[in-house]
Design a protein around this motif. Sequence first.
Motif, short mmCIF file in Angstrom:
data_model
loop_
_atom_site.label_atom_id
_atom_site.label_comp_id
_atom_site.label_asym_id
_atom_site.label_seq_id
_atom_site.Cartn_x
_atom_site.Cartn_y
_atom_site.Cartn_z
N ILE A 165 0.84 -1.21 0.00
CA ILE A 165 0.00 0.00 0.00
C ILE A 165 0.87 1.25 0.00
CG2 ILE A 165 -2.02 -1.03 1.12
CD1 ILE A 165 -0.89 -0.06 3.78
N ASP A 166 0.26 2.36 -0.39
CA ASP A 166 0.94 3.66 -0.32
C ASP A 166 0.93 4.18 1.12
OD1 ASP A 166 1.46 3.73 -3.02
OD2 ASP A 166 -0.22 5.04 -3.51
N SER A 167 1.92 5.00 1.41
CA SER A 167 1.97 5.69 2.70
C SER A 167 1.84 7.19 2.45
CB SER A 167 3.29 5.39 3.41
OG SER A 167 3.44 4.00 3.62
N MET A 168 1.67 7.94 3.51
CA MET A 168 1.64 9.40 3.42
C MET A 168 2.36 10.00 4.61
SD MET A 168 -2.06 10.81 2.09
CE MET A 168 -2.32 11.10 0.33
N VAL A 169 2.98 11.14 4.36
CA VAL A 169 3.51 11.94 5.45
C VAL A 169 2.48 13.03 5.75
CG1 VAL A 169 5.36 13.47 6.22
CG2 VAL A 169 5.90 11.50 4.75
#
Length: 250
Positions: A165-169
């Motif tokens: 999955i993608d992550s986010m800051v």
Amino acid sequence: VLHEIVQAAQLDHTTGVLEIGPGIGVLTHAVAEHAKKVVAIELDAHLLPILAQTLAHFDNVHIIQGDALKVDLGAIIQAHFAGLTVKVTANLPYYITTPIVMALLEKKLPISSIVIMVQKEVAQRMAASPGGKEYGALSVAVQYYTKPTIITTVPPESFIPQPKIDSMVIRLDVLPSPAVDVDEKKFFRVVKAAFGQRRKTLLNALSNTGGFQMSKHEMKEVFRSLSFSENIRGETLSIVQFAQLTDAIF
């Protein structure tokens, strides 16, 4: 990604950083180059020798072995960050993101901001506006205490091993006082009830939840006094409207 986290955290010689879960010290290394002092809390005792090696040339880093949900964060901040602006950075394991964030906020620690890398969907929920499918109890809780700003999306190939999955800051700027002036415990009782049964209208969700000591007819009168439709759902209410509803119910 490390550069973007450091940039978002806005670190300098007046900053003390509390890092949750340093792992092998990759983010710690980047943060320590810019902050006055870093205190990193690591649960896994097996990582302490690795951290001692990877961070050996920093004299402004202190490692504490322990569970961030159990240690006295207030005492740690008081002991290590006198005279400094305290900020939090973390690359959090996805399963513990919400408990860690809420613990930091609910304890009302002297923290100015939190910059974390989390699962993309979690970051989107934290920053969501009323009316969307991502908006829920987590959105309200985070925005009650902070102003969230999504910094960047982090693709799976940025990690070894790659997640699916993608992550986010995301940066959470802690508000000087909560977003609304309301009885906090009662406010979150209403929010929890509103989102506990998302498929139901707000009226039915509240009426079916015990503890409000109010009949459905009385709840309808509350809605009428606030000009709320009987068919609205919890995800359409702003934080201000939740506060108004709390005050009207109690």
